[in-house]
Write an enzyme that holds these catalytic residues in place. Structure first.
Site, PDB file in Angstrom:
ATOM      1  N   THR A   1      63.614   5.266 -52.806  1.00 24.84           N
ATOM      2  CA  THR A   1      62.410   4.681 -53.383  1.00 24.84           C
ATOM      3  C   THR A   1      62.618   3.216 -53.732  1.00 24.84           C
ATOM      4  OG1 THR A   1      63.051   5.379 -55.610  1.00 24.84           O
ATOM      5  CG2 THR A   1      61.626   6.867 -54.349  1.00 24.84           C
TER       6      THR A   1
ATOM      7  N   GLU B   1      57.813   3.912 -58.851  1.00 30.40           N
ATOM      8  CA  GLU B   1      58.668   3.859 -57.660  1.00 30.40           C
ATOM      9  C   GLU B   1      57.918   4.440 -56.471  1.00 30.40           C
ATOM     10  OE1 GLU B   1      62.205   6.350 -58.067  1.00 30.40           O
ATOM     11  OE2 GLU B   1      61.370   7.149 -59.916  1.00 30.40           O
TER      12      GLU B   1
END
Length: 323
Positions: free
Chosen positions: A211, A266
């Site tokens: 991420t 994220e």
């Protein structure tokens, strides 16, 4: 679009203007209707279309304990205002001293002497001056005295006659509830959070879903905790670059399965493990909320859910052209 951070920045040879005023937090569809009318009126009159806005939000100065969370940073707001075709935006620093101006003082100093307004476009609920003592009728009287026309527009929204008007307050509430789909209807586009990609725990890469973590000083109101489908936009790349706007699964929250404490935004770019985004300035656009943030009893259960989330994001985003 010119950006003026005070009356002293306004060029002496500006000429006549058509003006509106407001906080414009979110620059939503209601704002855009007013701003588009300003642009049209200015074009018809050979004038410069100008928006006057305030920073910080007046409530944050006068009643800080009641200050609403900002939907946009000032820079995000100015970028959004530039997209509607304005010639300039005047940013006025809102202070307690400024708040003591009477309606007449504000109009004379700002609209008449500084901007030479030939017309002022506002919503019918506009208030201005000390203790919000000025309204549209006040503005009309001042327009007659100082030689500018006042154009007052009705409320705009899904059903304004039933109270469903587009407003920053409604927009803020939808985002804080995680209703990013309805927020997008008010905005006319997905809601955006901007930030720099920083290093996180690298746990996503270990789980097979690397991420991009946004820095804590990101810009834009972060929606309610949960998992969302959306887009990651790489601002450093050319708009024509196929890697500029990428489909993503977005997580907002503290990662409770691993006893996280810091709230994060994220984004996992679907089916991509080859990207090195550290240090890049990116925008995360929220399209649809899939589910709330959950605590899983095992890592295996989390990974299984993540796979389902990614499949659902792929299904949702494959039917959408990014904004």
């Amino acid at each position: 679009m010119q950006r003026w951070y005070g009356l002293d920045d306004i060029p002496a040879d500006l000429g006549r203007t058509v003006v509106t005023l407001g906080n414009f937090d979110g620059v939503h569809r209601g704002h855009r209707e007013v701003l588009s009318r300003v642009v049209r009126e200015a074009a018809e009159r050979g004038a410069v279309p100008v928006a006057v806005t305030f920073e910080p939000h007046p409530i944050a100065v006068l009643y800080p304990e009641r200050a609403p969370a900002a939907v946009m940073s000032l820079e995000q707001r100015l970028d959004a205002l530039a997209s509607v075709g304005l010639g300039a935006v005047l940013v006025i620093e809102f202070t307690r001293e400024f708040a003591q101006q009477t309606p007449e003082e504000f109009v004379r100093v700002t609209f008449v002497e500084a901007l030479d307004a030939c017309a002022v476009v506002v919503g019918k609920d506009t208030r201005f001056g000390v203790r919000n003592s000025g309204d549209v009728e006040t503005l009309r009287e001042l327009g007659t005295a100082h030689g500018f026309e006042v154009i007052a527009l009705d409320d705009i929204g899904d059903s304004p006659e039933q109270g469903a008007r587009w407003s920053s307050t409604q927009l803020r509430a939808e985002l804080l509830a995680g209703n990013v789909g309805h927020a997008a209807q008010i905005l006319g586009r997905p809601h955006r959070v901007t930030g720099t990609v920083v290093h996180g725990d690298h746990r996503g890469r270990e789980l097979g879903y690397p991420t991009a973590n946004l820095s804590p000083d990101n810009e834009g109101l972060v929606p309610a905790d949960g998992v969302y489908a959306g887009w990651l936009v790489r601002l450093d790349l050319d708009p024509a670059d196929p890697d500029r706007t990428l489909p993503a699964a977005i997580s907002v929250g503290t990662n409770p399965t691993f006893d996280g404490a810091q709230r994060r935004v994220e984004a996992y770019v679907l089916d991509r493990t080859d990207l090195d985004l550290y240090g890049e300035r990116v925008v995360v656009e929220f399209v649809s909320r899939l589910r709330p943030t959950l605590r899983f009893e095992s890592v295996d259960a989390l990974v299984e859910q993540m796979a389902e989330d990614v499949a659902r994001c792929r299904e949702i985003l494959s039917a959408i052209v990014p904004s």
